[in-house]
Design a protein around this motif. Structure first.
Motif: not given
Length: 976
Positions: A533, A536-537, A622, A624
């Motif tokens: 995840n 996504q950053s 998206p 993050k």
């Protein structure tokens, strides 16, 4: 407001002091290897000593000849101030000789007169100096003519050397008199051994002569002798020194037949007619020509017509789309032109030069078959570029006949003479030809200008191009149109004034309004767990740096950044990618969206910066916020490396923290930012050394640290070392909280660089056992204290602490971890130190660190000046002034007169200067072409004085200052 930086970052800009080497052009004029210095007889400068010198070194019959000639021979010091055609910006010295004393005409080489913009002066034998400028440089042959004002020679009688091309013959005793190997004047003896050598090929991508014979001798000349007269004993010049070989003591002289013709036109202030059919000819002996199909009867006729000839001219290269492309082929043997047999280059060129715009009948033999063609002769000057475009930091011109002939391509296309700025294209290599911009063809410079002037600033446009070295491979890249840092103007050669006249091509259309774009992230292998995840950053970060400041060695950098607040648009990135605030920063999300960002914070000692983007521009993508851990990373922790590799592709690996320790990044001889006073994290995977940047995360995906590249020292080979290490995320979170509150982080601490010292070394320095016990009690994991390696020159801290002080405690706390030096709150702290085995307690002032550093840059005479940045202050014992030379551009007055990077300027024209304001006041209003006396102090604190001749036409004085209200954040101010 457009800034218009006068010195693009990718341009040939020197950051390091240059060695005193042979002139750059000397290497070009030699073939088969580097230049070697020849043995030269050096003439004494005083005129009244000449006779004794000549008699000692010359046969008596040559003494009078040389005594008369030397007053006509000059040393030429010159610069080509901008890249153009085959030539890069350069500074060098050479030789020339007066061929018309009344009109002030000097003959020298074409590669001295320069294809591009020229600044130079001639120094006569009595050391009188005059400005010179080109009035003619031949499109093909290696000669040019410079002009000077004879009235400015006041202390000696001007003489001229007559041209006598017909006197050249094999066995002729000659003297080459000129500026050999950088000496003022040398005399080299030899004799002509050959009259019919084909023009030498020096190398690809540079100037090469053609369609002429060269004379050959063994005079052993070397760098600086370019343009020397080749004298016969009667004092006339029979040839012009042009090149040589390093495999033997062989020199190549240009015959003067076509030179004498051109000189007559120049003396009459008329253009010199030059014709071409875009064909390169070579002279081949009869045995080779017979193998190409020359018939016996034709050979017999030619031999009878020219009893002394040993060969004929053969077509070697016929350029596509040229006048001869539909008629001639490589290997064709030239028999006659307009009914006259031709076996040499001089009659070939006589006919072409006198037939511009007319048809010439060529009789050639191809495989034994006689063929006749009527070919219209083209104006050679029309395919020789006389203008260039400054655009996006690059310099572009129409491709020249010179380059097209070397690679047998049509004379069409826009050539990137200086691959810089937005037209760096596929790296720094030369040879790019642009075929279209924004999907519109650009067959020539005029078409290119027409296309580019309609493109809004910052617009991302496709550029199609290919390398002249590989015409089979076409490439396309997307670049941002850059009109806010650099000029968009056309320079056109003016042979009356000798300058290149600039025309501003107008402002760019304003940037288009950015609109939100939504994209999705690629789905990664879920086996990566929570760490997946984090992609996504992450975003790609690229930066273009328009000027070389603070010693930073690159003009473009790219890597990865970590989004630490998606709601506010904060991204953490390494200072090896974003080193300072001057430049353009772009972020790429999901490999789909490219948006601008602005710098908001630079950590003064740790290797990270924070930039900010507008979150609205990523739409519903998206993106993050990376979850930041509140725990400190520890040795032995299992972590996931989540990063972008060198190709900026996502990679991940599970690994272990092998060590966390204070490290010292080696400093460079050119001071530039490097991380200091930090704990470096190392991990147990080689993948880390292949990653540009990323994060170290725990099993839950929380970020424990940043993985970054660190800029280190410059090696002896000229490469910049980079280190890949991690830092704890706590350094970032402490700053982020302040930014999230809308405030600017203010950091205070001791202005020193420290290095760890083990207890064994500390004991040897006089550390008492009670302190050893306190260290062991304070830190169960690592037993070190810290030695002051450097203090920041001029800081309040440096007035109390000294280098090699061993710090024992600060404010009563034993310091055993380097991060404990961070963020002192008090303006003064109590420090216990060990100095020369004596324990001392001191009240030491702290300083508030400047988190931006350089905010004002002055461009003067091709140099880049600003106040000493922190890296300079850390590496210096004292600051002679606040005027620091950060870089200089090749071909500029600063380069020509040796104003070195890493020097300080302390006086101008005898007036002391300490600040940038002082300097501006001293140089304001100084006339173009005047000499400025500058006192400098080297980085090693050695003083010196140099004189710099201003070239304000090409190198205007201006300053660029930080102005947050401006669109680019910087504003240009011209200094008259």
């Amino acid at each position: 407001m457009d800034v218009d930086i006068p010195h693009p970052a990718d341009q040939d800009v020197e950051l390091l002091p240059a060695d005193a080497a042979s002139p750059p052009l000397a290497k070009r004029k030699r073939i088969d290897g580097p230049v070697t210095n020849g043995t030269a007889d050096v003439l004494a400068s005083p005129v009244d000593q000449q006779a004794s010198v000549f008699s000692a070194h010359q046969p008596p019959q040559w003494q009078q000849t040389i005594e008369k000639a030397i007053n006509a021979i000059v040393s030429i010091r010159f610069s080509q101030v901008a890249a153009f055609d085959t030539e890069e910006p350069t500074t060098s010295e050479a030789t020339g000789f007066v061929v018309d004393a009344k009109k002030g005409l000097i003959l020298t080489n074409r590669h001295v007169a320069c294809a591009g913009p020229f600044l130079g002066e001639a120094i006569f034998h009595d050391h009188e100096e005059v400005d010179v400028f080109p009035v003619y440089r031949d499109p093909v042959h290696d000669f040019g003519i410079l002009k000077f004002d004879p009235a400015k020679i006041r202390y000696m009688s001007l003489t001229e050397i007559p041209l006598a091309p017909s006197l050249a013959h094999v066995g002729l005793d000659i003297r080459v008199v000129g500026n050999d190997a950088g000496e003022k004047l040398s005399i080299l003896a030899g004799s002509i051994s050959r009259l019919d050598r084909n023009a030498p090929e020096y190398s690809d991508m540079t100037y090469n002569d053609m369609n002429t014979f060269y004379l050959q001798s063994a005079a052993s000349t070397s760098g600086g002798s370019s343009g020397s007269p080749v004298l016969a004993i009667d004092g006339s010049a029979v040839a012009l020194q042009a090149g040589g070989s390093t495999r033997a003591a062989t020199d190549f002289f240009l015959p003067l037949d076509r030179v004498a013709r051109a000189l007559k036109y120049v003396q009459q202030d008329k253009p010199v007619p030059r014709g071409t059919i875009q064909t390169q000819w070579t002279h081949k002996p009869y045995d080779e020509v017979r193998r190409l199909g020359l018939s016996e009867s034709t050979e017999a006729t030619v031999r009878q017509t020219f009893p002394g000839e040993v060969g004929m001219l053969v077509a070697e290269t016929v350029l596509p789309k040229g006048p001869a492309s539909a008629f001639l082929e490589e290997g064709d043997v030239l028999l006659a032109m307009n009914g006259e047999y031709v076996t040499k280059f001089v009659p070939l060129e006589e006919i072409l030069d006198s037939s511009v715009g007319k048809a010439v009948t060529f009789w050639i033999q191809r495989g034994g078959e006689d063929l006749r063609f009527d070919i219209v002769v083209q104006d050679l000057h029309s395919i020789t570029p006389d203008r260039y475009l400054e655009c996006g930091g690059a310099k572009l011109n129409d491709i020249s006949y010179q380059l097209a002939r070397q690679f047998c391509i049509p004379v069409e296309g826009v050539y990137v003479a200086e691959p810089a700025g937005m037209f760096r294209l596929d790296g720094p290599d030369h040879g790019w030809i642009i075929s279209s911009v924004d999907s519109k063809p650009t067959p020539n410079l005029a078409a290119f200008i027409k296309v580019f002037e309609t493109i809004p600033d910052c617009e991302r446009i496709p550029v199609k191009f290919f390398s002249i070295l590989d015409v089979h491979t076409k490439s396309v890249t997307v670049v941002p149109a850059e009109r806010h840092w650099t000029a968009f103007r056309l320079a056109v050669r003016n042979d009356i004034t000798g300058l290149w006249d600039f025309t501003d091509l107008g402002p760019s259309p304003p940037p288009r309004e950015l609109k939100p774009i939504t994209a999705t992230f690629a789905t990664l292998d879920q086996s990566l767990g929570a760490a997946a995840n984090l992609f996504q950053s992450m975003c790609k970060v690229s930066m273009y740096l328009p000027a070389r400041i603070e010693g930073f060695p690159k003009s473009r950098k790219a890597g990865a950044g970590l989004v630490i607040d998606a709601e506010r648009g904060f991204v953490a990135v390494g200072r090896n990618i974003v080193p300072f605030g001057m430049g353009d920063i772009e972020l790429t999300f999901a490999d789909s969206i490219i948006i601008p960002a602005q710098p908001v914070f630079f950590h003064p000692s740790h290797n990270f910066a924070i930039v900010r983007y507008d979150p609205a521009l990523v739409g519903d993508t998206p993106v993050k916020t990376a979850p930041l851990s509140d725990k400190k990373i520890k040795q032995g922790h299992r972590v996931n490396l989540v990063a972008l590799n060198h190709n900026l592709r996502p990679v991940s690996a599970s690994t272990q923290v092998t060590d966390i320790t204070a490290v010292t990044i080696p400093y460079s001889s050119t001071p530039r930012f490097r991380a200091i006073n930090f704990d470096a994290v190392t991990i147990d995977t080689p993948l880390g050394q292949q990653c540009s940047a990323g994060a170290l995360a725990d099993a839950k995906g929380k970020v424990l640290g940043l993985w970054l590249s660190f800029l280190g020292e410059r090696t002896a080979a000229g490469h910049d070392s980079e280190y890949h290490l991690g830092i704890g995320i706590e350094s970032v979170t402490s700053v982020l909280k302040t930014l999230q509150q809308g405030s600017v982080p203010r950091l205070r601490g001791l202005a020193v660089e420290v290095t760890p010292l083990q207890m064994s070394q500390c004991r040897n320095m006089g550390l008492k056992e009670e302190w050893v016990a306190r260290v062991e009690e304070a830190n169960k994991e690592s037993r070190v204290l810290f030695l002051v390696r450097r203090t920041e020159c001029g800081s309040a801290t440096a007035k109390v602490l000294k280098e090699l002080d061993l710090i024992l405690s600060v404010s009563g706390k034993v310091i055993t971890r380097v991060h404990e030096f961070d963020d002192e709150r008090d303006e003064e702290v109590e420090v216990v130190i060990l100095r020369n085995k004596v324990e001392m307690t001191l009240r030491v002032p702290t300083v508030e660190f400047d988190t931006e550093d350089v905010k004002r840059v002055i461009f003067w005479a091709g140099s880049v000046l600003h106040e000493p940045h922190r890296a300079t202050r850390l590496q210096s014992q004292q600051m002679p002034s606040s005027i620091y030379v950060s870089a200089r551009a090749k071909g500029s007055p600063a380069y020509m007169y040796n104003l070195m990077p890493t020097q300080w300027i302390v006086a101008v024209n005898g007036k002391p200067v300490q600040t940038l304001n002082d300097f501006v006041q001293c140089v304001r209003g100084l006339p173009d072409g005047s000499y400025v006396r500058v006192k400098v102090v080297s980085f090693d604190l050695v003083p010196g004085v140099i004189s710099i001749k201003l070239g304000l036409h090409y190198w205007p004085t201006c300053e660029v200052v930080r102005e947050p209200s401006e669109s680019s954040g910087w504003k240009r101010i011209n200094i008259e």
